[in-house]
Design a protein around this motif. Structure first.
Motif, mmCIF file in Angstrom:
data_model
loop_
_atom_site.group_PDB
_atom_site.id
_atom_site.type_symbol
_atom_site.label_atom_id
_atom_site.label_comp_id
_atom_site.label_asym_id
_atom_site.label_seq_id
_atom_site.Cartn_x
_atom_site.Cartn_y
_atom_site.Cartn_z
ATOM 1 N N SER A 7 -6.202 -3.327 11.205
ATOM 2 C CA SER A 7 -6.518 -1.917 10.943
ATOM 3 C C SER A 7 -5.587 -1.392 9.858
ATOM 4 O O SER A 7 -4.368 -1.357 10.035
ATOM 5 C CB SER A 7 -6.339 -1.093 12.217
ATOM 6 O OG SER A 7 -6.318 0.278 11.866
ATOM 7 N N LEU A 9 -4.983 1.442 9.091
ATOM 8 C CA LEU A 9 -4.273 2.665 9.482
ATOM 9 C C LEU A 9 -2.758 2.433 9.507
ATOM 10 O O LEU A 9 -1.987 3.348 9.241
ATOM 11 C CB LEU A 9 -4.763 3.097 10.868
ATOM 12 C CG LEU A 9 -4.300 4.443 11.404
ATOM 13 C CD1 LEU A 9 -4.704 5.578 10.477
ATOM 14 C CD2 LEU A 9 -4.853 4.685 12.796
ATOM 15 N N HIS A 32 -10.552 -3.393 9.163
ATOM 16 C CA HIS A 32 -10.966 -2.277 10.002
ATOM 17 C C HIS A 32 -10.478 -0.973 9.367
ATOM 18 O O HIS A 32 -9.281 -0.797 9.119
ATOM 19 C CB HIS A 32 -10.376 -2.453 11.403
ATOM 20 C CG HIS A 32 -10.814 -1.437 12.395
ATOM 21 N ND1 HIS A 32 -12.016 -1.513 13.059
ATOM 22 C CD2 HIS A 32 -10.205 -0.313 12.848
ATOM 23 C CE1 HIS A 32 -12.127 -0.489 13.893
ATOM 24 N NE2 HIS A 32 -11.039 0.267 13.782
ATOM 25 N N ASP A 34 -10.323 3.040 9.593
ATOM 26 C CA ASP A 34 -10.393 4.154 10.544
ATOM 27 C C ASP A 34 -10.570 5.467 9.812
ATOM 28 O O ASP A 34 -9.649 5.943 9.140
ATOM 29 C CB ASP A 34 -9.111 4.197 11.373
ATOM 30 C CG ASP A 34 -9.046 3.061 12.365
ATOM 31 O OD1 ASP A 34 -9.967 2.941 13.190
ATOM 32 O OD2 ASP A 34 -8.072 2.278 12.311
ATOM 33 N N HIS A 65 -14.925 2.446 11.122
ATOM 34 C CA HIS A 65 -14.908 3.093 12.435
ATOM 35 C C HIS A 65 -14.846 4.601 12.209
ATOM 36 O O HIS A 65 -13.797 5.131 11.846
ATOM 37 C CB HIS A 65 -13.677 2.567 13.199
ATOM 38 C CG HIS A 65 -13.470 3.175 14.545
ATOM 39 N ND1 HIS A 65 -12.284 3.018 15.248
ATOM 40 C CD2 HIS A 65 -14.282 3.924 15.343
ATOM 41 C CE1 HIS A 65 -12.381 3.646 16.403
ATOM 42 N NE2 HIS A 65 -13.573 4.208 16.484
ATOM 43 N N PRO A 140 -8.693 7.549 20.765
ATOM 44 C CA PRO A 140 -8.587 7.356 19.324
ATOM 45 C C PRO A 140 -7.819 8.486 18.644
ATOM 46 O O PRO A 140 -7.803 9.613 19.112
ATOM 47 C CB PRO A 140 -10.053 7.321 18.871
ATOM 48 C CG PRO A 140 -10.814 8.000 19.950
ATOM 49 C CD PRO A 140 -10.075 7.724 21.219
ATOM 50 N N GLY A 141 -7.214 8.143 17.525
ATOM 51 C CA GLY A 141 -6.504 9.150 16.730
ATOM 52 C C GLY A 141 -5.247 8.617 16.067
ATOM 53 O O GLY A 141 -4.913 9.050 14.973
ATOM 54 N N PHE A 142 -4.577 7.694 16.735
ATOM 55 C CA PHE A 142 -3.289 7.240 16.201
ATOM 56 C C PHE A 142 -3.090 5.755 16.477
ATOM 57 O O PHE A 142 -3.558 5.239 17.498
ATOM 58 C CB PHE A 142 -2.131 8.017 16.850
ATOM 59 C CG PHE A 142 -2.218 9.490 16.594
ATOM 60 C CD1 PHE A 142 -1.759 10.048 15.403
ATOM 61 C CD2 PHE A 142 -2.822 10.333 17.528
ATOM 62 C CE1 PHE A 142 -1.878 11.407 15.149
ATOM 63 C CE2 PHE A 142 -2.944 11.699 17.287
ATOM 64 C CZ PHE A 142 -2.468 12.234 16.095
ATOM 65 N N ALA A 143 -2.372 5.118 15.583
ATOM 66 C CA ALA A 143 -1.933 3.742 15.810
ATOM 67 C C ALA A 143 -0.719 3.764 16.741
ATOM 68 O O ALA A 143 -0.092 4.804 16.947
ATOM 69 C CB ALA A 143 -1.574 3.083 14.480
ATOM 70 N N GLY A 144 -0.424 2.603 17.311
ATOM 71 C CA GLY A 144 0.825 2.443 18.049
ATOM 72 C C GLY A 144 0.831 2.997 19.452
ATOM 73 O O GLY A 144 1.890 3.166 20.049
ATOM 74 N N ASP A 174 -10.232 -2.109 20.438
ATOM 75 C CA ASP A 174 -9.398 -1.405 19.453
ATOM 76 C C ASP A 174 -8.381 -0.522 20.158
ATOM 77 O O ASP A 174 -8.752 0.417 20.857
ATOM 78 C CB ASP A 174 -10.338 -0.554 18.578
ATOM 79 C CG ASP A 174 -9.628 0.176 17.455
ATOM 80 O OD1 ASP A 174 -8.416 -0.024 17.260
ATOM 81 O OD2 ASP A 174 -10.320 0.969 16.770
ATOM 82 N N GLY A 175 -7.109 -0.849 19.940
ATOM 83 C CA GLY A 175 -6.042 0.024 20.396
ATOM 84 C C GLY A 175 -5.046 -0.643 21.322
ATOM 85 O O GLY A 175 -5.405 -1.126 22.388
ATOM 86 N N GLY A 176 -3.805 -0.699 20.880
ATOM 87 C CA GLY A 176 -2.739 -1.193 21.748
ATOM 88 C C GLY A 176 -2.780 -2.673 22.037
ATOM 89 O O GLY A 176 -2.213 -3.127 23.041
ATOM 90 N N GLY A 196 -3.539 -2.841 14.582
ATOM 91 C CA GLY A 196 -2.874 -2.128 13.504
ATOM 92 C C GLY A 196 -1.391 -2.380 13.507
ATOM 93 O O GLY A 196 -0.867 -3.200 12.744
ATOM 94 N N SER A 197 -0.689 -1.687 14.412
ATOM 95 C CA SER A 197 0.773 -1.762 14.384
ATOM 96 C C SER A 197 1.294 -3.152 14.713
ATOM 97 O O SER A 197 2.339 -3.558 14.193
ATOM 98 C CB SER A 197 1.373 -0.723 15.323
ATOM 99 O OG SER A 197 0.759 -0.777 16.577
HETATM 100 C C1 DX5 Z 1 -6.961 4.328 16.725
HETATM 101 C C2 DX5 Z 1 -7.678 3.476 15.723
HETATM 102 C C3 DX5 Z 1 -7.200 2.099 15.712
HETATM 103 C C4 DX5 Z 1 -5.736 1.949 15.388
HETATM 104 C C5 DX5 Z 1 -5.212 0.866 16.264
HETATM 105 O O1 DX5 Z 1 -7.602 5.529 16.863
HETATM 106 O O2 DX5 Z 1 -9.067 3.458 15.949
HETATM 107 O O3 DX5 Z 1 -7.995 1.253 14.900
HETATM 108 O O4 DX5 Z 1 -5.482 1.623 14.060
HETATM 109 O O5 DX5 Z 1 -3.846 0.773 16.077
HETATM 110 P P1 DX5 Z 1 -2.965 -0.075 17.079
HETATM 111 O O6 DX5 Z 1 -3.433 -1.481 16.995
HETATM 112 O O7 DX5 Z 1 -1.577 0.132 16.552
HETATM 113 O O8 DX5 Z 1 -3.138 0.526 18.455
#
Ligand code: DX5
Ligand code: ZN
Length: 225
Positions: A7, A9, A32, A34, A65, A140-144, A174-176, A196-197
């Motif tokens: 991702s 992001l 990916h 976002d 996405h 959804p909204g933030f990485a990490g 997707d996520g965490g 992502g992170s």
């Molecule tokens: C969150 C995004 C994800 C995000 C995942 O809203 O849809 O794609 O980048 O980031 P990580 O892998 O750090 O949770």
């Protein structure tokens, strides 16, 4: 058999060409992307202009996405910008079936995503119109953010629905996701893993991507799909 989708992001857009080249060379399957509007989610990222610019940097599948309200207003623009997969949120549109069919008519794959609080059963009547189901394992909204375990149950339910009604549909999470849980999401049925992170936050993102893929393989080999 497992597709890794970094991702962007979590990438550094000050050196985005290098970041994309790095994950491309490390074997990323999809990129990916976002898209956030500050309304469907409490964050804002980028729109079709940026995706069109990124399109010149990579041949990989662009996995867009859309975390935006009224996605029907923008799918043409995201397709023209070079998105190969366009995933909308079921919660963000009223006439999801019509929109999914329209995305296919544009020549893109049509994806549908569910927030953690939205049950998989809501996809039963639209499963044949879908090329990809995206199970959100964070809000959804933030990485990490931290992985929400309810996603494992939902991946299993989505896998059962796909196997019964539309076996060519892809299943994405997707996520965490990272080293500690990638095997578990694959065991639960996911075959596209967005990260992502855990990739871009690593000291060596390319090495981390390869390591994450290695960690996913035993679970994928044991799986039926
Ligand atoms: C969150 C995004 C994800 C995000 C995942 O809203 O849809 O794609 O980048 O980031 P990580 O892998 O750090 O949770
Ligand atoms: Zn995403």
């Amino acid at each position: 058999m497992i597709k890794i989708a970094p991702s962007l992001l979590s990438a550094d857009f000050g050196s985005i060409a290098e970041q994309i080249a790095m994950v491309d060379a490390a074997g990323a399957d999809y990129l990916h992307l976002d898209v956030m509007d500050g309304r469907f989610v409490p964050n804002i990222t980028w729109g079709p202009k940026i995706i069109g610019d990124l399109r010149k940097l990579s041949e990989r599948t662009f996995d867009t996405h859309l975390m935006i309200v009224e996605p029907e207003r923008y799918v043409d623009d995201f397709r023209k910008a070079g998105s190969d997969i366009i995933t909308i949120h079921l919660e963000a549109t009223i006439h999801a079936q019509r929109l999914l069919a329209y995305i296919r008519s544009l020549g893109a794959k049509a994806g549908v995503s569910l927030n953690p609080s939205t049950p998989v059963s809501l996809l039963e009547d639209v499963i044949e119109d879908v090329d990809l189901i995206l199970i959100m394992s964070v809000n959804p909204g933030f990485a990490g953010q931290s992985f929400l375990p309810v996603a494992l149950k939902k991946l299993k339910e989505a896998r059962a629905l796909i196997d019964a009604a539309n076996p060519s549909c892809e299943l994405e999470v997707d996520g965490g996701v990272g080293r500690s849980n990638i095997a578990r999401v694959v065991e639960a049925g996911a075959r596209i893993i967005v990260m992502g992170s855990s990739i871009f936050g690593a000291a060596d993102p390319a090495a981390e991507l390869r390591r994450l893929r290695d960690l996913s393989l035993p679970a994928a080999r044991a799986g039926v799909s």
